[in-house]
Design a protein around this motif. Sequence first.
Motif, PDB file in Angstrom:
ATOM      1  N   PHE A   1      45.477  40.908  45.065  1.00  0.00           N
ATOM      2  CA  PHE A   1      46.567  41.859  45.260  1.00  0.00           C
ATOM      3  C   PHE A   1      46.812  42.672  43.993  1.00  0.00           C
ATOM      4  O   PHE A   1      47.049  43.884  44.035  1.00  0.00           O
ATOM      5  N   ILE A   2      46.711  42.008  42.833  1.00  0.00           N
ATOM      6  CA  ILE A   2      47.012  42.665  41.557  1.00  0.00           C
ATOM      7  C   ILE A   2      45.895  43.611  41.123  1.00  0.00           C
ATOM      8  O   ILE A   2      46.145  44.755  40.736  1.00  0.00           O
ATOM      9  N   MET A   3      44.648  43.137  41.197  1.00  0.00           N
ATOM     10  CA  MET A   3      43.548  43.896  40.593  1.00  0.00           C
ATOM     11  C   MET A   3      42.561  44.483  41.594  1.00  0.00           C
ATOM     12  O   MET A   3      41.617  45.167  41.209  1.00  0.00           O
ATOM     13  N   GLY A   4      42.755  44.186  42.883  1.00  0.00           N
ATOM     14  CA  GLY A   4      41.839  44.707  43.886  1.00  0.00           C
ATOM     15  C   GLY A   4      40.657  43.778  44.112  1.00  0.00           C
ATOM     16  O   GLY A   4      40.389  42.891  43.303  1.00  0.00           O
ATOM     17  N   ALA A   5      39.952  44.036  45.203  1.00  0.00           N
ATOM     18  CA  ALA A   5      38.885  43.129  45.628  1.00  0.00           C
ATOM     19  C   ALA A   5      37.755  43.014  44.619  1.00  0.00           C
ATOM     20  O   ALA A   5      37.107  41.976  44.504  1.00  0.00           O
ATOM     21  N   LYS A   6      37.487  44.089  43.877  1.00  0.00           N
ATOM     22  CA  LYS A   6      36.364  44.083  42.935  1.00  0.00           C
ATOM     23  C   LYS A   6      36.787  43.840  41.489  1.00  0.00           C
ATOM     24  O   LYS A   6      35.987  44.002  40.575  1.00  0.00           O
ATOM     25  N   GLY A   7      38.030  43.444  41.283  1.00  0.00           N
ATOM     26  CA  GLY A   7      38.480  43.153  39.929  1.00  0.00           C
ATOM     27  C   GLY A   7      37.743  41.957  39.350  1.00  0.00           C
ATOM     28  O   GLY A   7      37.025  41.234  40.055  1.00  0.00           O
ATOM     29  N   ARG A   8      37.898  41.726  38.069  1.00  0.00           N
ATOM     30  CA  ARG A   8      37.263  40.597  37.389  1.00  0.00           C
ATOM     31  C   ARG A   8      38.348  39.608  36.988  1.00  0.00           C
ATOM     32  O   ARG A   8      39.186  39.910  36.142  1.00  0.00           O
ATOM     33  N   SER A   9      38.334  38.451  37.598  1.00  0.00           N
ATOM     34  CA  SER A   9      39.417  37.500  37.401  1.00  0.00           C
ATOM     35  C   SER A   9      39.115  36.546  36.243  1.00  0.00           C
ATOM     36  O   SER A   9      38.475  35.511  36.423  1.00  0.00           O
ATOM     37  N   LYS A  10      39.587  36.897  35.065  1.00  0.00           N
ATOM     38  CA  LYS A  10      39.397  36.025  33.901  1.00  0.00           C
ATOM     39  C   LYS A  10      40.198  34.738  34.040  1.00  0.00           C
ATOM     40  O   LYS A  10      39.799  33.692  33.517  1.00  0.00           O
ATOM     41  N   ILE A  11      41.315  34.810  34.754  1.00  0.00           N
ATOM     42  CA  ILE A  11      42.122  33.606  34.972  1.00  0.00           C
ATOM     43  C   ILE A  11      41.347  32.595  35.811  1.00  0.00           C
ATOM     44  O   ILE A  11      41.234  31.409  35.461  1.00  0.00           O
ATOM     45  N   LEU A  12      40.793  33.044  36.936  1.00  0.00           N
ATOM     46  CA  LEU A  12      40.033  32.141  37.798  1.00  0.00           C
ATOM     47  C   LEU A  12      38.756  31.666  37.114  1.00  0.00           C
ATOM     48  O   LEU A  12      38.345  30.517  37.286  1.00  0.00           O
ATOM     49  N   ASP A  13      38.143  32.538  36.331  1.00  0.00           N
ATOM     50  CA  ASP A  13      36.952  32.154  35.576  1.00  0.00           C
ATOM     51  C   ASP A  13      37.295  31.036  34.594  1.00  0.00           C
ATOM     52  O   ASP A  13      36.567  30.043  34.473  1.00  0.00           O
TER      53      ASP A  13
END
Length: 308
Positions: A157-169
């Motif tokens: 929701f915050i960064m969009g479907a193609k964002g890069r999730s450093k938190i989840l990484d």
Amino acid sequence: MKNWEGLISAEDRTKIYVRKFIPDHPIAVVQIVHGMAEHGGAYEKFIEYLVHQNIAVYIHDQRGHGKTAKNEDDLGYFGDKIAWDQIAKDIIYITKIIKEELSVPLILFGHSMGSYLSRRVVQLDGELYDGLILSGTGFDPGILRKLGVFLSGSESFIMGAKGRSKILDFLTFGNFNNHFKFPRTKYDWLTRDEAEIDRYIKDPFCGFICSPSFYRELLNGVGIIHRKEEVRKTPTNLPIYIFSGSKDPVGQNGDGVKRVYELYKNLGCNDLTMKLYDEGRHEMLHEINKEDVYLDVKTWIEQHVLSS
């Protein structure tokens, strides 16, 4: 010897990059399903070994990976509304192509994320295969996985479907190096072989950060394959070989691997083998004792698939 690589159309017409390595007189074929944030080209040494043993190999770059990804922005992104089972069905689609082209026993080999997908594949259509090999697999982390699913929705929701999730990484891999003293790189948990780590770091198709939607499907998928009603769909007559390193954090240093073994044992699987390599890490095919691992895979295929 017949080698081929190029794009094929999946069922939904998505172009999937496939590599084929077929010796003149194949005795079996191994279909490799690679892991997260890597690609089929990373398996070159293992493939060369298998082909030298007259075992054919097919391997594809999964959606969001390698040469299947249209560009750098697509790395770590499965696609619009592409769910976990669609990724599994890509594997089955290629399996059916293999069975049309070769009439030899077929072994499905999945590493890491590919092992979770392979476990799903044999739940969906296990009768297609003559053997299943799982490398670097693990058990459902439960609450942590569910937390990841929740966060992936928020991150999307915050960064969009193609964002890069450093938190989840970070939540997925951030503590993996904590098991090892004085790590040289953030990827030391993969293998003790420094040359292999350097190769991984230099490879533009390895080590990228994935999108929130990717994590959502991966984490949901891990939950799906551990549901009792789904586990029961696995054919109990399918020979299964599970191997990992005893220091692989993905397999909880062997504990998660043992739980997967017990899962299949309790199901009633009648040809089940497990091996933990002492001090080995996540990528046993790239470990300092990889030749022993290769030999063990070949021996298992000979004894549990070709001799039956």
